[in-house]
Scaffold this motif. Structure first.
Motif, PDB file in Angstrom:
ATOM      1  N   ARG A 179     120.692  12.709  46.074  1.00 45.62           N
ATOM      2  CA  ARG A 179     119.512  11.904  46.384  1.00 45.62           C
ATOM      3  C   ARG A 179     119.486  10.762  45.395  1.00 45.62           C
ATOM      4  O   ARG A 179     119.519  10.979  44.180  1.00 45.62           O
ATOM      5  CB  ARG A 179     118.224  12.719  46.282  1.00 45.62           C
ATOM      6  N   ASP A 180     119.476   9.552  45.907  1.00 40.55           N
ATOM      7  CA  ASP A 180     119.486   8.340  45.071  1.00 40.55           C
ATOM      8  C   ASP A 180     120.662   8.351  44.095  1.00 40.55           C
ATOM      9  O   ASP A 180     120.512   8.009  42.923  1.00 40.55           O
ATOM     10  CB  ASP A 180     118.158   8.187  44.320  1.00 40.55           C
ATOM     11  N   ASN A 181     121.829   8.797  44.583  1.00 42.86           N
ATOM     12  CA  ASN A 181     123.058   8.878  43.784  1.00 42.86           C
ATOM     13  C   ASN A 181     122.956   9.818  42.591  1.00 42.86           C
ATOM     14  O   ASN A 181     123.686   9.672  41.611  1.00 42.86           O
ATOM     15  CB  ASN A 181     123.514   7.488  43.335  1.00 42.86           C
ATOM     16  N   VAL A 182     122.044  10.777  42.651  1.00 42.35           N
ATOM     17  CA  VAL A 182     121.892  11.789  41.596  1.00 42.35           C
ATOM     18  C   VAL A 182     122.398  13.116  42.156  1.00 42.35           C
ATOM     19  O   VAL A 182     122.010  13.530  43.242  1.00 42.35           O
ATOM     20  CB  VAL A 182     120.420  11.915  41.143  1.00 42.35           C
ATOM     21  N   THR A 183     123.254  13.795  41.417  1.00 37.11           N
ATOM     22  CA  THR A 183     123.884  15.017  41.902  1.00 37.11           C
ATOM     23  C   THR A 183     123.056  16.267  41.629  1.00 37.11           C
ATOM     24  O   THR A 183     122.212  16.304  40.737  1.00 37.11           O
ATOM     25  CB  THR A 183     125.275  15.214  41.255  1.00 37.11           C
ATOM     26  N   ILE A 184     123.356  17.298  42.407  1.00 32.51           N
ATOM     27  CA  ILE A 184     122.754  18.613  42.218  1.00 32.51           C
ATOM     28  C   ILE A 184     123.435  19.282  41.033  1.00 32.51           C
ATOM     29  O   ILE A 184     124.659  19.269  40.927  1.00 32.51           O
ATOM     30  CB  ILE A 184     122.947  19.473  43.487  1.00 32.51           C
ATOM     31  N   VAL A 185     122.636  19.888  40.158  1.00 34.16           N
ATOM     32  CA  VAL A 185     123.215  20.548  38.992  1.00 34.16           C
ATOM     33  C   VAL A 185     122.943  22.049  38.938  1.00 34.16           C
ATOM     34  O   VAL A 185     123.636  22.775  38.225  1.00 34.16           O
ATOM     35  CB  VAL A 185     122.754  19.892  37.666  1.00 34.16           C
ATOM     36  N   ALA A 186     121.939  22.536  39.685  1.00 31.91           N
ATOM     37  CA  ALA A 186     121.613  23.962  39.599  1.00 31.91           C
ATOM     38  C   ALA A 186     120.793  24.421  40.804  1.00 31.91           C
ATOM     39  O   ALA A 186     120.147  23.621  41.475  1.00 31.91           O
ATOM     40  CB  ALA A 186     120.832  24.247  38.321  1.00 31.91           C
ATOM     41  N   LYS A 187     120.835  25.733  41.021  1.00 32.71           N
ATOM     42  CA  LYS A 187     119.973  26.364  42.025  1.00 32.71           C
ATOM     43  C   LYS A 187     118.593  26.531  41.401  1.00 32.71           C
ATOM     44  O   LYS A 187     118.477  26.893  40.232  1.00 32.71           O
ATOM     45  CB  LYS A 187     120.521  27.738  42.410  1.00 32.71           C
ATOM     46  N   LYS A 188     117.557  26.283  42.190  1.00 32.32           N
ATOM     47  CA  LYS A 188     116.198  26.450  41.679  1.00 32.32           C
ATOM     48  C   LYS A 188     115.462  27.556  42.434  1.00 32.32           C
ATOM     49  O   LYS A 188     114.824  28.398  41.821  1.00 32.32           O
ATOM     50  CB  LYS A 188     115.434  25.143  41.774  1.00 32.32           C
ATOM     51  N   ALA A 189     115.548  27.559  43.766  1.00 34.96           N
ATOM     52  CA  ALA A 189     114.852  28.575  44.556  1.00 34.96           C
ATOM     53  C   ALA A 189     115.377  28.547  45.984  1.00 34.96           C
ATOM     54  O   ALA A 189     116.032  27.600  46.399  1.00 34.96           O
ATOM     55  CB  ALA A 189     113.348  28.314  44.556  1.00 34.96           C
ATOM     56  N   ALA A 190     115.055  29.609  46.702  1.00 32.39           N
ATOM     57  CA  ALA A 190     115.364  29.677  48.133  1.00 32.39           C
ATOM     58  C   ALA A 190     114.292  30.531  48.787  1.00 32.39           C
ATOM     59  O   ALA A 190     113.802  31.486  48.186  1.00 32.39           O
ATOM     60  CB  ALA A 190     116.746  30.280  48.365  1.00 32.39           C
ATOM     61  N   ARG A 191     113.936  30.150  50.010  1.00 29.65           N
ATOM     62  CA  ARG A 191     112.899  30.895  50.711  1.00 29.65           C
ATOM     63  C   ARG A 191     113.018  30.662  52.209  1.00 29.65           C
ATOM     64  O   ARG A 191     113.569  29.664  52.651  1.00 29.65           O
ATOM     65  CB  ARG A 191     111.513  30.481  50.225  1.00 29.65           C
ATOM     66  N   ILE A 192     112.488  31.623  52.952  1.00 30.01           N
ATOM     67  CA  ILE A 192     112.374  31.459  54.390  1.00 30.01           C
ATOM     68  C   ILE A 192     110.904  31.204  54.692  1.00 30.01           C
ATOM     69  O   ILE A 192     110.029  31.972  54.279  1.00 30.01           O
ATOM     70  CB  ILE A 192     112.892  32.687  55.158  1.00 30.01           C
ATOM     71  N   VAL A 193     110.653  30.122  55.403  1.00 30.22           N
ATOM     72  CA  VAL A 193     109.303  29.744  55.792  1.00 30.22           C
ATOM     73  C   VAL A 193     109.154  30.052  57.280  1.00 30.22           C
ATOM     74  O   VAL A 193     109.957  29.587  58.095  1.00 30.22           O
ATOM     75  CB  VAL A 193     109.040  28.249  55.515  1.00 30.22           C
ATOM     76  N   SER A 194     108.147  30.847  57.613  1.00 27.53           N
ATOM     77  CA  SER A 194     107.862  31.191  59.006  1.00 27.53           C
ATOM     78  C   SER A 194     106.671  30.391  59.482  1.00 27.53           C
ATOM     79  O   SER A 194     105.684  30.242  58.761  1.00 27.53           O
ATOM     80  CB  SER A 194     107.550  32.674  59.134  1.00 27.53           C
ATOM     81  N   ARG A 195     106.789  29.924  60.725  1.00 26.71           N
ATOM     82  CA  ARG A 195     105.727  29.067  61.253  1.00 26.71           C
ATOM     83  C   ARG A 195     105.512  29.410  62.718  1.00 26.71           C
ATOM     84  O   ARG A 195     106.459  29.568  63.491  1.00 26.71           O
ATOM     85  CB  ARG A 195     106.178  27.624  61.104  1.00 26.71           C
ATOM     86  N   THR A 196     104.278  29.517  63.101  1.00 24.57           N
ATOM     87  CA  THR A 196     103.924  29.735  64.492  1.00 24.57           C
ATOM     88  C   THR A 196     103.330  28.454  65.048  1.00 24.57           C
ATOM     89  O   THR A 196     102.434  27.861  64.441  1.00 24.57           O
ATOM     90  CB  THR A 196     102.893  30.876  64.617  1.00 24.57           C
ATOM     91  N   VAL A 197     103.846  28.026  66.188  1.00 20.34           N
ATOM     92  CA  VAL A 197     103.368  26.801  66.826  1.00 20.34           C
ATOM     93  C   VAL A 197     102.855  27.150  68.206  1.00 20.34           C
ATOM     94  O   VAL A 197     103.542  27.827  68.980  1.00 20.34           O
ATOM     95  CB  VAL A 197     104.510  25.759  66.942  1.00 20.34           C
ATOM     96  N   LYS A 198     101.661  26.707  68.514  1.00 20.66           N
ATOM     97  CA  LYS A 198     101.097  26.904  69.851  1.00 20.66           C
ATOM     98  C   LYS A 198     100.941  25.540  70.496  1.00 20.66           C
ATOM     99  O   LYS A 198     100.260  24.659  69.972  1.00 20.66           O
ATOM    100  CB  LYS A 198      99.748  27.609  69.802  1.00 20.66           C
ATOM    101  N   GLU A 199     101.579  25.364  71.632  1.00 17.90           N
ATOM    102  CA  GLU A 199     101.506  24.117  72.380  1.00 17.90           C
ATOM    103  C   GLU A 199     100.351  24.198  73.382  1.00 17.90           C
ATOM    104  O   GLU A 199     100.132  25.239  74.000  1.00 17.90           O
ATOM    105  CB  GLU A 199     102.811  23.879  73.139  1.00 17.90           C
ATOM    106  N   PHE A 200      99.625  23.092  73.539  1.00 19.69           N
ATOM    107  CA  PHE A 200      98.564  22.990  74.531  1.00 19.69           C
ATOM    108  C   PHE A 200      98.992  22.024  75.626  1.00 19.69           C
ATOM    109  O   PHE A 200      99.585  20.982  75.345  1.00 19.69           O
ATOM    110  CB  PHE A 200      97.263  22.497  73.895  1.00 19.69           C
ATOM    111  N   ASN A 201      98.687  22.367  76.846  1.00 19.51           N
ATOM    112  CA  ASN A 201      98.978  21.491  77.967  1.00 19.51           C
ATOM    113  C   ASN A 201      97.823  20.505  78.095  1.00 19.51           C
ATOM    114  O   ASN A 201      96.736  20.848  78.541  1.00 19.51           O
ATOM    115  CB  ASN A 201      99.139  22.300  79.260  1.00 19.51           C
ATOM    116  N   VAL A 202      98.044  19.275  77.671  1.00 15.04           N
ATOM    117  CA  VAL A 202      96.986  18.267  77.673  1.00 15.04           C
ATOM    118  C   VAL A 202      97.193  17.212  78.748  1.00 15.04           C
ATOM    119  O   VAL A 202      96.409  16.275  78.852  1.00 15.04           O
ATOM    120  CB  VAL A 202      96.842  17.598  76.287  1.00 15.04           C
ATOM    121  N   LEU A 203      98.210  17.328  79.534  1.00  8.47           N
ATOM    122  CA  LEU A 203      98.477  16.341  80.589  1.00  8.47           C
ATOM    123  C   LEU A 203      97.967  16.784  81.927  1.00  8.47           C
ATOM    124  O   LEU A 203      97.872  17.877  82.302  1.00  8.47           O
ATOM    125  CB  LEU A 203      99.977  16.050  80.678  1.00  8.47           C
TER     126      LEU A 203
END
Length: 72
Positions: A48-72
């Protein structure tokens, strides 16, 4: 429900970089995630911006529920 794997890395400038992977395998282990993150660091392909990765910091799984509405 959708899941996203977030891999969070420390950059050389002390900032962080988050890589998101959509729909990761359901049975990922800590060892698999650590190995993948180490490979990303060693291959040095993400910056990012020519700066390299130097170490692991964290990892996680993010769960998300999405409900779509029929608005048309």
């Amino acid at each position: 429900m959708t899941n996203t794997l977030q891999l969070i890395f420390q950059l050389a400038d002390e900032k962080t970089l988050t890589l998101s992977v959509a729909q990761p395998k359901a049975n990922l282990t800590d060892a698999q995630v650590v190995a993948a993150m180490q490979t990303i660091i060693e291959q040095n392909v993400f910056m990012r911006d020519n700066v390299t990765i130097v170490a692991k910091k964290a990892a996680r799984i993010v769960s998300r529920t999405v409900k779509e509405f029929n608005v048309l």
